[in-house]
Each structure stands twice: as structure tokens, then as C-alpha cells.
Design a protein around this motif. Structure first.
Motif, short mmCIF file in Angstrom:
data_model
loop_
_atom_site.label_atom_id
_atom_site.label_comp_id
_atom_site.label_asym_id
_atom_site.label_seq_id
_atom_site.Cartn_x
_atom_site.Cartn_y
_atom_site.Cartn_z
N MET A 137 11.42 13.45 46.48
CA MET A 137 10.36 12.93 45.69
C MET A 137 10.56 12.18 44.32
O MET A 137 10.05 11.48 44.03
CB MET A 137 8.96 13.56 45.87
CG MET A 137 8.37 13.29 47.01
SD MET A 137 8.12 11.51 47.51
CE MET A 137 7.21 11.51 49.06
N GLU A 138 11.49 12.94 43.76
CA GLU A 138 11.84 12.55 42.28
C GLU A 138 12.60 11.22 42.23
O GLU A 138 12.61 10.45 41.12
CB GLU A 138 12.84 13.56 41.54
CG GLU A 138 11.99 14.83 41.18
CD GLU A 138 12.74 15.97 40.79
OE1 GLU A 138 14.11 15.84 40.75
OE2 GLU A 138 12.39 17.03 40.46
N TYR A 139 13.16 10.90 43.50
CA TYR A 139 14.00 9.73 43.50
C TYR A 139 13.02 8.51 44.07
O TYR A 139 13.49 7.23 44.35
CB TYR A 139 15.15 9.89 44.47
CG TYR A 139 16.04 10.58 43.53
CD1 TYR A 139 17.01 9.91 42.90
CD2 TYR A 139 16.34 12.02 43.43
CE1 TYR A 139 18.28 10.70 42.53
CE2 TYR A 139 17.27 12.62 43.00
CZ TYR A 139 18.16 12.27 42.41
OH TYR A 139 19.39 12.92 41.70
N SER A 140 11.61 8.90 44.42
CA SER A 140 10.78 7.81 45.18
C SER A 140 10.58 6.63 44.11
O SER A 140 10.16 5.53 44.89
CB SER A 140 9.41 8.43 45.37
OG SER A 140 8.67 8.84 44.25
N LYS A 141 10.62 6.77 42.85
CA LYS A 141 10.65 5.17 42.35
C LYS A 141 11.85 4.52 42.56
O LYS A 141 11.76 3.07 42.05
CB LYS A 141 10.39 5.94 40.73
CG LYS A 141 9.39 6.32 40.33
CD LYS A 141 8.88 6.62 38.92
CE LYS A 141 7.56 7.46 38.93
NZ LYS A 141 7.50 7.57 37.19
N LYS A 142 13.00 5.03 42.77
CA LYS A 142 14.39 4.24 42.92
C LYS A 142 14.55 3.98 44.32
O LYS A 142 15.38 3.12 44.78
CB LYS A 142 15.22 5.00 42.21
CG LYS A 142 15.00 5.20 40.75
CD LYS A 142 15.99 6.01 40.31
CE LYS A 142 15.92 6.41 38.65
NZ LYS A 142 16.98 7.20 38.24
N LEU A 143 13.81 4.85 45.19
CA LEU A 143 14.22 4.91 46.63
C LEU A 143 12.91 4.91 47.66
O LEU A 143 11.86 5.38 46.99
CB LEU A 143 15.03 6.17 47.25
CG LEU A 143 16.40 6.49 46.48
CD1 LEU A 143 17.02 7.72 47.05
CD2 LEU A 143 17.28 5.34 46.61
N ASN A 144 13.17 4.44 48.74
CA ASN A 144 11.68 4.38 49.49
C ASN A 144 11.87 5.58 50.52
O ASN A 144 12.57 5.54 51.61
CB ASN A 144 11.76 2.71 50.45
CG ASN A 144 11.81 1.82 49.82
OD1 ASN A 144 10.95 2.03 48.74
ND2 ASN A 144 12.43 0.69 50.05
N VAL A 145 11.31 6.62 49.88
CA VAL A 145 11.24 7.84 50.66
C VAL A 145 10.19 8.14 51.42
O VAL A 145 8.94 7.80 51.11
CB VAL A 145 11.34 8.92 49.47
CG1 VAL A 145 11.12 10.28 49.96
CG2 VAL A 145 12.77 8.65 48.55
N THR A 146 10.59 8.59 52.66
CA THR A 146 9.27 9.34 53.48
C THR A 146 9.56 10.73 53.99
O THR A 146 10.76 10.90 54.31
CB THR A 146 9.42 8.33 54.68
OG1 THR A 146 8.68 7.06 54.17
CG2 THR A 146 7.87 8.95 55.55
#
Length: 320
Positions: A137-146
Motif C-alpha cells: 500500500m505504500e506504493y498505492s500513490k504510484k500504482l493501482n493497488v488492490t
């Protein structure tokens, strides 16, 4: 243009269903596996490519992820080994996958976690899953994470219902750890459908979904359902928490891992969803009884006999 989805853990129990559904949905699928032989059941699928790759080799993993539009991480372990621990597999590996997605410009990442994952959970398994979720989730600003957090998953190739069904057939008494532990069993095909439906659904970006079936059951109720399905009755002796931990400590030393002390600690927390299945996943959970009767009965001596008799009848009728 057909999207390429790379699946990590695609040859496993859940992964096989996810890969098959991705293929049916029209995606180009790449399955990374250490041994191609383990994924031979997927090779014949028309849009699936099976590639041998050691996912722990950073350079090899990066090479195989290049060109992907979507990455699905299903890697997980239930028991630790000397080579693969919870910290490595559930925390550090998901972090590395997310980092590689960012480096390679892969914008979509789906990650499999576990229901009740929490930093304050009683088991190392659940705490490591929570650490992995946070890392991703730390990468959710750069990736579309689910992220998906399923309860216990059942299906034709599961190691839960099938394992207990075999034990029930061969032992006179079932000594059961944590008999009142609660679960919300979900069919593997419903898990796969939820994940595949989410691949191109923007409403799922940045969210964590709990996945559970339509019924909440204790472990003892699940065992009773298995007995009823295979027509074998056994007395059940339920153990207290203290005795369950003792059983786990002993059984984790056996060559075949049935249950560990850490598994028992996980069962101290009810494995049930706090919210219903989200509408955007477009899945109506399937009743467990409607599914397990289809595969458990065939694996019993009586079921095998009935299957043989039915097959013989078809041959006789055909000859007529």
C-alpha cells in the motif's frame, strides 16, 4: 490491445483458477514457476505462457515482469521452513514486487493477503501478512493497488477440506484443535472471479477487500459437514486453547505439516468478514455444501465404487 497479466504463484491451488479465468476473459497470461512441470495443467490454455523462473532471483524476476500490464501476486505459505519464512515470503517479497512494478512502469498490482491480517494479530502468519499489505500500500500513490483478504478457501484441489476428509476416513476419533474457531469458507472460483473482475475495474484501486462465503461456521461444524458429505461419522474431541497449542507444537515437528502452533494462534481470531462482498467485484458467494459434495464423494471408497458402477453401467448400455 490484449493486456498481459503476469501471475506469481499461478500454478498453485488458487492460482490455477485465477489463470484459467484470466484466459477465458481474454487476457494474455504469463505464469512464473520454478518448475514448469508443476504448471503442465495450464500449458494447454490458449493464451497462457508458462515460464520457469526463480522468483527469489531479483534479476530473473525483473526480466520476466518486463512488458507486463498487470501483476498478480498470489505467493504465500502456511508453514515456515528453513529456506522460506513468513517475513521473507509475506513481507519482503510483496515489497520487492511492488518496487519492481514501479521501476518497470507496471501500473496495476493485485495482491493476495489473508483475512484478519493485522500488526496486533496473535500469530506471526497474520502479522507478516499485515506487514506485506502495508508494504504494498505504500506504493498505492504510484500504482493501482488492490489487496484481497480471503477466509479459508475450499475447492477441488484444496488442502483443507480434502485433508480432513482423508483423516476422517482413516482415524477412529478426530482430536480437533480450536473446535469453536470461526471461519467463513469461500469457494476458490469465487476468489478467482473477484480478482479477475477487479483487474480492469477502477473502483477497486487502492482498496482492501475481505472475501468470505455466505455462511459463518465453526471448525467443528465444518468437520461435521465433511462427515455428512462422505457418509462417515467419527467422534470429535475438541481441545482447549492450551491443549490446542500443545498439539500444534507436537505436530509441527512431523514431516507432513498438518497444523502448527502458529496456526493455532491464528485461529484465536475469528476468521470472518466485517463487511459483505463489495458490489464492484460482481460475485455472489457460493454455498460450500453445493460444492464439496461434488468432489469429496468421488474421493471416498464408496464414491469410487459408485463411480465405477455408473461407468460400468454406461458401457453395458452402450453395448446394447
Amino acid at each position: 490491445m490484449m493486456k498481459t497479466v503476469t501471475v506469481l504463484g499461478g500454478s498453485g491451488f488458487v492460482g490455477s483458477s485465477v489463470v484459467a479465468r484470466l484466459d477465458q476473459a481474454g487476457y494474455k497470461v504469463k505464469v512464473l514457476t520454478r518448475r514448469r512441470e508443476q504448471a503442465k495443467h495450464l500449458i494447454l490454455l490458449p493464451k497462457v505462457q508458462v515460464v520457469e523462473c526463480d522468483i527469489h532471483d531479483h534479476a530473473a524476476l525483473k526480466t520476466q515482469l518486463q512488458g507486463s500490464d498487470v501483476v498478480i501476486n498470489l505467493i504465500g505459505i502456511l508453514h515456515q521452513t528453513r529456506d522460506n519464512g513468513f517475513e521473507q515470503m509475506h513481507h519482503q517479497f510483496p515489497r520487492r514486487v511492488a518496487q519492481l512494478c514501479e521501476e518497470l512502469g507496471i501500473s496495476r498490482l493485485l495482491h493476495m493477503s489473508a483475512l484478519q491480517a493485522s500488526a496486533s494479530a496473535p500469530s506471526e502468519y497474520l502479522r507478516s501478512k499485515a506487514a506485506g499489505d502495508q508494504a504494498v500500500m505504500e506504493y498505492s500513490k504510484k500504482l493501482n493497488v488492490t489487496i484481497f483478504r480471503p477466509s479459508v478457501i475450499f475447492g477441488t484441489r484444496d488442502r483443507f477440506i480434502n485433508l480432513f476428509a482423508k483423516l476422517i476416513q482413516w482415524i477412529p476419533v478426530l482430536v480437533l484443535a480450536m473446535p469453536q474457531a470461526k471461519f467463513q469458507p469461500i469457494w476458490v472460483e469465487d476468489v478467482a472471479a473477484a480478482m479477475v473482475n477487479a483487474v480492469d475495474e477502477p473502483a477497486t484501486y487502492g482498496k482492501i477487500y475481505e472475501l468470505g462465503g455466505p455462511a459463518i461456521m465453526t471448525l467443528q461444524q465444518i468437520m461435521e459437514a465433511v462427515m455428512k458429505t462422505i457418509h462417515v461419522q467419527r467422534p470429535i474431541i475438541g481441545l482447549s486453547l492450551r491443549m490446542s497449542l500443545l498439539q500444534g507444537s507436537f505436530m509441527q515437528l512431523l514431516p507432513i505439516k498438518l497444523i502448527s502452533r502458529d496456526n493455532v494462534k491464528s485461529m484465536q481470531v475469528d476468521n470472518v468478514c466485517q463487511q459483505p462482498m463489495a458490489n464492484e467485484l460482481c460475485v455472489v458467494p457460493t454455498d460450500m455444501f453445493a460444492v464439496i459434495s461434488g468432489y469429496l464423494v468421488k474421493n471416498t471408497p464408496r464414491g469410487a465404487y459408485d463411480h465405477f458402477r455408473a461407468a460400468a453401467g454406461r458401457v453395458i448400455n452402450a453395448r446394447r
